[in-house]
Write an enzyme that holds these catalytic residues in place. Structure first.
Site, PDB file in Angstrom:
ATOM      1  N   TYR A 131       0.874  -1.183   0.000  1.00 56.07           N
ATOM      2  CA  TYR A 131       0.000   0.000   0.000  1.00 56.07           C
ATOM      3  C   TYR A 131       0.904   1.224   0.000  1.00 56.07           C
ATOM      4  O   TYR A 131       0.723   2.159   0.753  1.00 56.07           O
ATOM      5  CB  TYR A 131      -0.860  -0.072   1.279  1.00 56.07           C
ATOM      6  CG  TYR A 131      -2.084   0.798   1.321  1.00 56.07           C
ATOM      7  CD1 TYR A 131      -3.045   0.746   0.319  1.00 56.07           C
ATOM      8  CD2 TYR A 131      -2.309   1.654   2.405  1.00 56.07           C
ATOM      9  CE1 TYR A 131      -4.192   1.525   0.384  1.00 56.07           C
ATOM     10  CE2 TYR A 131      -3.447   2.436   2.481  1.00 56.07           C
ATOM     11  CZ  TYR A 131      -4.384   2.365   1.462  1.00 56.07           C
ATOM     12  OH  TYR A 131      -5.533   3.139   1.539  1.00 56.07           O
ATOM     13  N   ARG A 145     -12.218   8.305   5.829  1.00 58.27           N
ATOM     14  CA  ARG A 145     -12.053   8.691   7.236  1.00 58.27           C
ATOM     15  C   ARG A 145     -11.873  10.207   7.301  1.00 58.27           C
ATOM     16  O   ARG A 145     -10.838  10.705   7.737  1.00 58.27           O
ATOM     17  CB  ARG A 145     -10.824   7.994   7.845  1.00 58.27           C
ATOM     18  CG  ARG A 145     -10.894   6.469   7.866  1.00 58.27           C
ATOM     19  CD  ARG A 145      -9.670   5.889   8.561  1.00 58.27           C
ATOM     20  NE  ARG A 145      -8.425   6.348   7.971  1.00 58.27           N
ATOM     21  CZ  ARG A 145      -7.784   5.730   6.978  1.00 58.27           C
ATOM     22  NH1 ARG A 145      -8.255   4.598   6.481  1.00 58.27           N
ATOM     23  NH2 ARG A 145      -6.668   6.223   6.486  1.00 58.27           N
ATOM     24  N   GLU A 202      -6.561  -1.050 -10.238  1.00 50.00           N
ATOM     25  CA  GLU A 202      -5.533  -0.376  -9.437  1.00 50.00           C
ATOM     26  C   GLU A 202      -4.218  -0.482 -10.187  1.00 50.00           C
ATOM     27  O   GLU A 202      -3.757  -1.580 -10.503  1.00 50.00           O
ATOM     28  CB  GLU A 202      -5.417  -1.010  -8.035  1.00 50.00           C
ATOM     29  CG  GLU A 202      -6.614  -0.688  -7.148  1.00 50.00           C
ATOM     30  CD  GLU A 202      -6.405  -1.046  -5.683  1.00 50.00           C
ATOM     31  OE1 GLU A 202      -5.557  -1.911  -5.391  1.00 50.00           O
ATOM     32  OE2 GLU A 202      -7.097  -0.453  -4.825  1.00 50.00           O
ATOM     33  N   TYR A 247     -14.285  -5.642   4.699  1.00 47.74           N
ATOM     34  CA  TYR A 247     -12.861  -5.521   5.041  1.00 47.74           C
ATOM     35  C   TYR A 247     -12.548  -5.363   6.514  1.00 47.74           C
ATOM     36  O   TYR A 247     -11.405  -5.572   6.930  1.00 47.74           O
ATOM     37  CB  TYR A 247     -12.205  -4.401   4.224  1.00 47.74           C
ATOM     38  CG  TYR A 247     -12.305  -3.006   4.801  1.00 47.74           C
ATOM     39  CD1 TYR A 247     -13.471  -2.267   4.677  1.00 47.74           C
ATOM     40  CD2 TYR A 247     -11.225  -2.430   5.463  1.00 47.74           C
ATOM     41  CE1 TYR A 247     -13.555  -0.987   5.197  1.00 47.74           C
ATOM     42  CE2 TYR A 247     -11.308  -1.144   5.990  1.00 47.74           C
ATOM     43  CZ  TYR A 247     -12.475  -0.427   5.856  1.00 47.74           C
ATOM     44  OH  TYR A 247     -12.553   0.833   6.372  1.00 47.74           O
ATOM     45  N   THR A 260      -6.077 -10.784 -10.446  1.00 43.15           N
ATOM     46  CA  THR A 260      -4.996  -9.798 -10.484  1.00 43.15           C
ATOM     47  C   THR A 260      -4.287 -10.004 -11.814  1.00 43.15           C
ATOM     48  O   THR A 260      -3.879 -11.122 -12.124  1.00 43.15           O
ATOM     49  CB  THR A 260      -4.002 -10.024  -9.322  1.00 43.15           C
ATOM     50  OG1 THR A 260      -4.715 -10.006  -8.083  1.00 43.15           O
ATOM     51  CG2 THR A 260      -2.926  -8.952  -9.311  1.00 43.15           C
ATOM     52  N   THR A 353      -1.443   0.937  -5.113  1.00 41.72           N
ATOM     53  CA  THR A 353      -1.888   1.823  -6.188  1.00 41.72           C
ATOM     54  C   THR A 353      -1.019   3.072  -6.264  1.00 41.72           C
ATOM     55  O   THR A 353      -0.746   3.710  -5.251  1.00 41.72           O
ATOM     56  CB  THR A 353      -3.353   2.234  -5.947  1.00 41.72           C
ATOM     57  OG1 THR A 353      -4.111   1.050  -5.746  1.00 41.72           O
ATOM     58  CG2 THR A 353      -3.904   3.003  -7.127  1.00 41.72           C
TER      59      THR A 353
HETATM   60 CA    CA Z   1      -3.835  -2.913  -4.401  1.00 38.82          CA
END
Ligand code: CA
Length: 419
Positions: A131, A145, A202, A247, A260, A353
Site C-alpha cells: 500500500y 475517514r 488499481e 474488510y 490480479t 496503487t
Molecule cells: Ca492494491
C-alpha cells in the site's frame, strides 16, 4: 553482478522508433507453443526463442534448460538472468555476424510478437499487495475517514501490506469476469449477493522474487537486491462495494481475490538500473533495518487508458510515475523478510496503487471519479464512467525514458466480461 547495456548500443535486428523493446531492454517472457512452454526474449516487434537458440548452438546447454525461468536461474537468482542477457546482447549486437548472417537459424528462432500469447513469467505460489502509493493512501483516507488524519500512524514507519491470492493472477489479454459478492447499501438493513457495481482497477508496479531464503533468516536490506528478479506492471482489480462491507476487521478478502492481472514481460533489474532515483524523502527517518544503502526508486512513466464497446480507440484517463511510491521494492521485501518468513522463487509482490498528487494522475477510478461523485468524461462518445462496465477494456502502459531509447513494459490489457 549486473550487466548494463550501453545507451548507445545498437542491434542488427529491426527495432521501430520508440519501441518498448530496444536492445537495452531484453526482457524475459514465457510463450505456450503446442502445449509446451518456452522462454523468450523480445527485440522490437519480434520474440526470440531461447530453446531454439540453444538447439542452433547459439546458447550453451540443452534446449530443455530454456523452457522455464526457474530452471534458467537455478540457484543463481538474478545473476542467472544477467549472464543470459549478456549472451543475448552479444548475439544481437550490430557487429556480430553469427546469427545476423544465418537466415535459416533466424527463421527458426524469431517469431512475430503479436502471434505469441504470453503466459505468466513464473509459477506464482504467493502474492502480496502493499500500500506504498502515498497519494493513493492519503486520498482513500480523505474519502473514508474524513474526520481523521489521511494517513494512519504506522504509514511512514512500515510498508503496509496483506497476503493476496496467487491462484487468480493472470497475464495480459485474459479477460476478467465481473465478480459477485456480498454488499450492503448504507440505508439497507440486510446485505445482498450479486454482481459488483463498483468494479475498479488499481495501477501498480510488481516484482518477482528470484531466490530462496531460509525459515528464520532475515535478509538485511543491503543484500535484498539479490532476491529480486525483475518488475512487471500489476492491475490489482477491486470490487469497491464488496470491499467496503467485508474488510473490517481483517482487511480485504473476496473484493480482491477474484483476479490480479500482470504484464507478461519480466523487465530485469539490470535494464532498469539506469533509471534508479532517490524518490520521495522519507520523513521521519525510517528504522535502521529499513534504511537503503542506495537509491531504490525508479523513474517509470505509467499510463492508463480505457475503451468502452462504443469507442473506436482508447482514451488515456491517467498519467503518473512510479516515483510517487513512498516505499521501495527493496524496503518492502526487507520488511517481509524481517520476521524470518522464507522468501520463495516466484513470489509476486505489488506496490500498492500509484497515484500522483493531482486529478488526472490517479491510479484508480475510485480516485479519478472521487468515489463516484465526479464521473470521467469519454470525449469520443460522450459516455461517462464512475466504475467499469461490461465490455470496457482497461490498458496500462509503462516505460522508462532514456537518452534515445526507452525500456518499456509493453501493454497490460484486460476486457471486463459480464458476471
Ligand atoms: Ca492494491
Amino acid at each position: 553482478m549486473k550487466f548494463l547495456i550501453p545507451a548507445k548500443a545498437t542491434t542488427w535486428a529491426p527495432v521501430p522508433a520508440n519501441s518498448d523493446f530496444p536492445i537495452q531492454n531484453l526482457p524475459f517472457g514465457v510463450v505456450v507453443h503446442e502445449d509446451e512452454q518456452r522462454v523468450v526474449t523480445r527485440i522490437g516487434d519480434q520474440i526470440l526463442e531461447l530453446a531454439a537458440l540453444a538447439e542452433e548452438g547459439f546458447l550453451p546447454g540443452d534446449p530443455v534448460d530454456y523452457l522455464d525461468i526457474e530452471t534458467i536461474i537455478g540457484e543463481e537468482g538474478g545473476d542467472g538472468l544477467s549472464r543470459l542477457r549478456k549472451m543475448l546482447y552479444d548475439l544481437l549486437r550490430t557487429d556480430n555476424p553469427n546469427l545476423r548472417d544465418n537466415s535459416a537459424a533466424k527463421a527458426k528462432c524469431f517469431h512475430p510478437a503479436q502471434d505469441a500469447p504470453l503466459n505468466l513469467p513464473l509459477m506464482i505460489d504467493a502474492y502480496v499487495d502493499f500500500y506504498s502509493g502515498i497519494n493513493h493512501a492519503s486520498n482513500v483516507g480523505k474519502m473514508f475517514r474524513p474526520d481523521m488524519a489521511p494517513l494512519l500512524p504506522n504509514y511512514r514507519h512500515l510498508p503496509v501490506g496483506y497476503n493476496g491470492r496467487a491462484s487468480s493472477v493472470i497475464p495480459s489479454g485474459v479477460p476478467v469476469k465481473r465478480p459477485c459478492g456480498q454488499t450492503k447499501a448504507a440505508d439497507a438493513d440486510m446485505p445482498t449477493f450479486g454482481p459488483t457495481k463498483e468494479l475498479d482497477f488499481e495501477l501498480e508496479m510488481g516484482f518477482f522474487v528470484g531466490a530462496q531464503s531460509e525459515m528464520g533468516e532475515a535478509i538485511p536490506i543491503d543484500e535484498i537486491e539479490d532476491y529480486i528478479l525483475g518488475f512487471v506492471m500489476v492491475n490489482d482489480w477491486s470490487a469497491r462495494d464488496v470491499q467496503r462491507w467485508e474488510y473490517q476487521p481483517l482487511g480485504p478478502f473476496l473484493a480482491k481475490s477474484f483476479a490480479t492481472s500482470i504484464s507478461p514481460w519480466l523487465i530485469t533489474l539490470d535494464a532498469l538500473e539506469p533509471f534508479r532515483i532517490a524518490g520521495l524523502t522519507q520523513d521521519p527517518p525510517v528504522l535502521p533495518h529499513l534504511r537503503s544503502p542506495k537509491p531504490g526508486h525508479y523513474d517509470i512513466q505509467l499510463e492508463v487508458s480505457i475503451q468502452t464497446p462504443r469507442m473506436t480507440k482508447p482514451q488515456v484517463i491517467s498519467r503518473t510515475n512510479t516515483k510517487e511510491l513512498y516505499w521501495t521494492a527493496y524496503q518492502q521485501l526487507t520488511h517481509q523478510s524481517s520476521n524470518g518468513t522464507p522468501l520463495e522463487v516466484g513470489d509476486l509482490y505489488a506496490s500498492g496503487t500509484i497515484s500522483g498528487s493531482e486529478k488526472g494522475t490517479f491510479g484508480s477510478l475510485l480516485e479519478l471519479s472521487w468515489r463516484g461523485t465526479e464521473p470521467i468524461k469519454l470525449t469520443e462518445t460522450g459516455e461517462t464512467r464512475t466504475f467499469l462496465q461490461d465490455g470496457d477494456v482497461v490498458t496500462f502502459r509503462g516505460w522508462a525514458q532514456g537518452e534515445g531509447f526507452r525500456v518499456g513494459f509493453g501493454e497490460l490489457t484486460t476486457e471486463i466480461l459480464p458476471a
